[in-house]
Design a protein around this motif. Structure first.
Motif, PDB file in Angstrom:
ATOM      1  N   ARG A 348     -60.868 -44.231 -87.530  1.00 36.96           N
ATOM      2  CA  ARG A 348     -61.867 -44.409 -86.474  1.00 36.96           C
ATOM      3  C   ARG A 348     -62.625 -45.720 -86.649  1.00 36.96           C
ATOM      4  NH1 ARG A 348     -66.707 -41.384 -85.424  1.00 36.96           N
ATOM      5  NH2 ARG A 348     -67.152 -41.578 -87.671  1.00 36.96           N
ATOM      6  N   ILE A 351     -60.413 -48.646 -85.529  1.00 34.06           N
ATOM      7  CA  ILE A 351     -60.226 -48.680 -84.074  1.00 34.06           C
ATOM      8  C   ILE A 351     -61.484 -49.219 -83.396  1.00 34.06           C
ATOM      9  CG2 ILE A 351     -59.926 -47.235 -82.027  1.00 34.06           C
ATOM     10  CD1 ILE A 351     -58.148 -45.419 -83.830  1.00 34.06           C
ATOM     11  N   ILE A 352     -62.637 -48.738 -83.826  1.00 34.85           N
ATOM     12  CA  ILE A 352     -63.896 -49.204 -83.243  1.00 34.85           C
ATOM     13  C   ILE A 352     -64.110 -50.686 -83.541  1.00 34.85           C
ATOM     14  CG2 ILE A 352     -66.411 -48.983 -83.401  1.00 34.85           C
ATOM     15  CD1 ILE A 352     -66.063 -46.000 -83.718  1.00 34.85           C
ATOM     16  N   ILE A 378     -53.957 -43.856 -83.027  1.00 37.89           N
ATOM     17  CA  ILE A 378     -54.771 -42.839 -82.344  1.00 37.89           C
ATOM     18  C   ILE A 378     -53.994 -41.531 -82.248  1.00 37.89           C
ATOM     19  CG2 ILE A 378     -55.961 -42.266 -80.199  1.00 37.89           C
ATOM     20  CD1 ILE A 378     -56.298 -45.276 -79.710  1.00 37.89           C
ATOM     21  N   SER A 506     -64.149 -38.465 -86.345  1.00 38.09           N
ATOM     22  CA  SER A 506     -63.071 -39.011 -85.516  1.00 38.09           C
ATOM     23  C   SER A 506     -63.417 -39.123 -84.040  1.00 38.09           C
ATOM     24  CB  SER A 506     -61.814 -38.138 -85.667  1.00 38.09           C
ATOM     25  OG  SER A 506     -62.080 -36.801 -85.257  1.00 38.09           O
ATOM     26  N   LEU A 508     -64.105 -40.708 -80.701  1.00 34.65           N
ATOM     27  CA  LEU A 508     -63.816 -42.022 -80.127  1.00 34.65           C
ATOM     28  C   LEU A 508     -64.325 -42.102 -78.687  1.00 34.65           C
ATOM     29  CD1 LEU A 508     -60.232 -42.664 -81.552  1.00 34.65           C
ATOM     30  CD2 LEU A 508     -62.298 -43.937 -82.099  1.00 34.65           C
ATOM     31  N   LEU A 541     -57.921 -38.707 -75.516  1.00 38.58           N
ATOM     32  CA  LEU A 541     -59.199 -39.350 -75.839  1.00 38.58           C
ATOM     33  C   LEU A 541     -60.268 -39.042 -74.793  1.00 38.58           C
ATOM     34  CD1 LEU A 541     -58.368 -42.909 -77.243  1.00 38.58           C
ATOM     35  CD2 LEU A 541     -59.158 -40.904 -78.474  1.00 38.58           C
ATOM     36  N   HIS A 544     -62.883 -36.553 -75.587  1.00 41.76           N
ATOM     37  CA  HIS A 544     -63.963 -36.913 -76.515  1.00 41.76           C
ATOM     38  C   HIS A 544     -65.237 -37.320 -75.783  1.00 41.76           C
ATOM     39  CE1 HIS A 544     -61.189 -38.009 -80.143  1.00 41.76           C
ATOM     40  NE2 HIS A 544     -60.563 -37.210 -79.309  1.00 41.76           N
TER      41      HIS A 544
END
Length: 817
Positions: A348, A351-352, A378, A506, A508, A541, A544
């Motif tokens: 995570r 990715i961020i 992902i 996690s 996102l 996603l 989320h």
């Protein structure tokens, strides 16, 4: 309950930290939404763009706040003063909850002031509100003086807060320096991770069943992004320690080398190096620190991108291995749960980092900020999340036994061995032991709902009680007790808070605020056949997004919910369209191959065969021999890949994604990916059937029904094979489409093959026959054109072609052919 030497003002320290952090996030959400609204011309409040109010707004801003205010400290300052007065001990590895909440409060406070200062219309909005309040209620809002003065004081928020935090420097720096055992260990290169075989379950088979343990359990999955915000903002506020403590300077420089910008809130970013340099340039004696900032900036621009790229590369393989092993042996989720949450947190963070920096590139080379394989990372995160949700009872069973056995025994021994343990603290610790020993596996088997929130809150309170300087039982002198309790708290979360743990490690939902980048990543995923099997992660996603909402800002739930629904619908629709296009291309190839087997193509083949046998000597070279149907299946080397092979491979990859989940829930709506594909197949099959008639209105030509039937059968054969890739009812597609073709119009109001052929026979063929332009030729068993003065609108050849020729070469040029 009396707490001995702990004063009443200290008793609520834990509760105040929790409440202020929660309210701070709620206020951040509202301030963020105001900033976005003011920055968007379409969403800007009407009173700010009304020409009739323009002069009034300017007057209010010029006179703002127009009240006399003194000593208006807010609740955050009061709490920080209390902490300093109590000389609270902070160590992230010991009193984790207390230290984390304290650092979160500082960063939330700093972030709120920073984003508020970015709203250009803040004075106008607040001033107009106060004037409206006066007109309505006859008096100003009672909070207006304090708020107005705060807006004036925090024009330059970081500069003001640097002055404000001078008395809090000791507490803040102690909390930050405690990260020296955690942050550098997390901020390692991919090679170091690889050499340590991080996250691998199979690197040491003999220890596979051993529980993954650490003295700093909650620190192992603590967000790297969060720690960097603590370090950067924290040391800006207590910058003096950078000149006196080598550990502080080391942490500061390491954080500055890792990123060029930090996430303030959602898609609001903070450019670290420029802001820090602008603040330090006006402080005497800070030339060395300014040089450090410039060196770290160059380091970040040169190496941070490649370092994070290699980390993502490592994590893709590590998470794939972890997900594969746990899918085969879900029982390992018990002893290796820590690895799962570490893997999710690490991924995570990367990715961020990519999402934030790709949107704020500060270097010419952008290769490090484009990752066409991000969908794969992902996807493996989603697989691990699915394993945790599916096998939650397995984890519960394991940790209930752990808590009631080993944890209870060790904690009881630690309590018994304490040299000094006041009665109140002893009662609390004994209650922890009793709670754990009362657990049993039968509770899991009976489906009992566990709730350890009270126990965790008591531990948080106990951290506050034992961390003040005058505490009878000082946690600074009993660090092993703190570390053991942190481990126990992690174990309780494995029993009753798995969903919350998944959100913590996690989540996102930040993709909700990077819609353009989100869609671009999805398109890149679909364009790369090897990655299309992971495209389902993008709709997943969208589930989320609702986790980023806050109860203090309920109005945005609908906006975020609608965004999640529209994006999920768009992703699933695009996936279905891509699969449909691949299927259509395969059908076209198969129809072409089936067409080669039609009798109409045999004339040339027979003609060539006859010419070969003839004795006629010709000086010219013969025509090149025509390839016979089926030659495409003859390959000397399997490495030779045909277009049809590529299409089938791409289709199988994409169908894996469509078939990955039967359905997914997004904001109280259920999406079924397979239904999208079914719907698109029905629409395309309908259009294809009508297109196969090859009806040309200008020339009045139409395909023979027998040829149409051949093409339809080839098309249906391909569609039937789709059931090998994805679980859909293709018979339902056939029934829905083919039955509609028996009517004159389909469900969309378009003409069907029935209407086309009926109209053609009635309006074209029979009309020409009745006019004497066409006649039936019994010898050839075909319709032929009769000689007329007027030019015919169409040629009747092919209407009833004779399929049984004795000598096709005699009819190659005949009108019936």
């Amino acid at each position: 309950m009396s707490r001995g030497v702990i004063q009443p003002s200290q008793q609520k320290l834990a509760e105040k930290l929790t409440i202020l952090n929660d309210r701070g996030i709620g206020m951040l959400t509202r301030v963020y939404n105001i900033k976005k609204a003011c920055g968007d011309p379409k969403a800007k409040p009407s009173y700010l763009v009304d020409k009739n109010l323009e002069s009034a707004v300017k007057f209010i801003v010029r006179k703002f706040p127009a009240v006399e205010t003194r000593n208006n400290n807010d609740h955050v300052c009061e709490l920080l003063n209390t902490i300093d007065a109590c000389q609270v001990f902070f160590d992230i590895t010991v009193n984790f909850d207390l230290t984390k909440n304290y650092l979160d409060l500082v960063v939330t406070y700093t972030t709120l002031m920073t984003i508020l200062s970015r709203i250009e219309e803040r004075k106008a909005i607040i001033g107009l509100y106060n004037y409206a309040h006066e007109m309505t209620h006859g008096a100003s809002d009672r909070e207006y003086p304090r708020l107005g003065q705060m807006i004036v004081d925090y024009e330059n928020p970081l500069k003001k807060m640097m002055e404000e935090f001078v008395p809090h420097g000791k507490s803040l720096s102690d909390a930050l320096i405690s990260l020296q055992m955690v942050y550098p260990r997390r901020n390692l290169s991919a090679d170091q991770w690889r050499n340590a075989q991080l996250l691998s379950l199979i690197s040491a088979p003999s220890t596979m069943l051993n529980p993954a343990q650490s003295d700093t359990m909650p620190c192992e999955y603590l967000s790297l992004d969060t720690m960097e915000k603590w370090i950067v903002f924290g040391f800006i506020l207590c910058h003096a320690v950078l000149n006196s403590d080598a550990a502080a300077l080391s942490l500061w420089k390491l954080a500055l080398q890792s990123s060029t910008c930090l996430c303030l809130f959602r898609d609001e970013v903070f450019h670290i190096h420029k802001a820090a340099e602008d603040l330090f340039v006006n402080i005497r004696g800070y030339n060395k620190r300014i040089n450090d900032i410039r060196e770290c900036k160059e380091q970040a621009l040169s190496h941070a991108g490649s370092m994070h790229r290699e980390r993502r590369k490592f994590l893709r393989s590590a998470l794939k291995e972890l997900a594969t092993v746990l899918a085969d042996q879900p029982g390992l989720l018990g002893p290796k749960a820590l690895f799962v949450f570490m893997a999710l947190s690490f991924a995570r963070d990367e990715i961020i980092w990519l999402l934030r920096h790709a949107d704020n590139i500060q270097k010419k080379s952008t290769d490090d900020f484009i990752d066409k394989h991000i969908a794969e990372l992902i996807f493996y995160m989603e697989e691990l999340r699915a394993h945790v949700r599916k096998y939650g009872p397995v984890m519960q069973r394991y940790y209930v036994q752990y808590l009631s056995g080993f944890d209870a025994v060790v904690l009881n021994e630690l309590v018994q061995n304490l040299s000094v343990c006041p009665e109140d603290e002893s009662i609390i610790m004994s209650s922890f032991v009793n709670t754990m020993t009362s657990l049993s596996v039968k509770q899991v088997e009976d489906g009992e709902v566990f709730d350890f929130r009270g126990m965790r809150l008591d531990w948080f309170r106990l951290q506050a009680y034992t961390s003040v300087s005058k505490a009878s039982l000082g946690i600074a002198d009993h660090k092993e007790l703190g570390k053991m309790m942190n481990t126990i708290i992690f174990h309780t979360k494995m029993v009753d808070s798995l969903v919350e743990m998944l959100v913590e490690t996690s989540d996102l939902s930040i993709f909700c605020f990077y819609s353009r980048a989100f869609e671009k990543m999805f398109q890149q995923c679909l364009e790369l056949p090897s990655q299309s099997r992971h495209s389902i992660c993008f709709p997943l996603l969208c589930t989320h997004f609702m986790s980023c909402t806050h109860e203090l800002c309920p109005e945005e739930r609908h906006h975020i919910g609608d965004r999640s629904l529209s994006l999920c619908n768009m992703f699933l629709d695009e996936m279905a369209k891509q699969a449909r296009n691949l299927i259509t291309d395969i059908c076209t190839e198969q129809c072409t191959l089936s067409d080669q087997l039609l009798p109409k193509h045999c004339a040339k083949t027979i003609s060539q065969a006859v010419n070969k046998k003839s004795k006629k000597a010709t000086g010219k070279k013969g025509e090149p021999e025509r390839e016979k149907p089926g030659v495409e299946s003859m390959r000397k080397n399997r490495l030779l890949v045909t277009n049809l092979d590529k299409l089938h491979t791409a289709l199988s990859e994409l169908c894996f994604s469509i078939n990955y989940v039967p359905n997914l829930a997004v904001w109280e709506h259920t999406f079924t990916p397979r239904e999208y594909l079914t719907s698109h197949l029905e629409i395309r099959f309908t259009k294809s059937i009508v297109g196969m008639t090859m009806y040309n209105q200008a020339t009045q030509e139409i395909a023979k029904p027998s040829e149409l039937l051949t093409s339809v059968r080839a098309y249906m054969t391909v569609l039937q094979s789709i059931e090998n890739y994805v679980t859909i009812d293709i018979t339902r597609v056939f029934n829905n489409v083919l039955l509609q073709q028996t009517q004159h119009l389909d469900s969309h109001g378009e003409p069907t093959i029935t209407s086309l052929y009926t109209n053609w026979y009635l309006e074209t063929l029979l009309r020409q026959v009745s006019n004497g332009h066409i006649a039936y030729f019994p010898a050839m068993k075909a319709f032929v054109n009769l000689p007329t003065e007027n030019e015919l609108t169409f040629n009747c050849r092919g209407v009833l072609r004779h399929l049984r020729y004795k000598h096709c070469t005699n009819y190659v040029n005949a009108s019936c052919c």
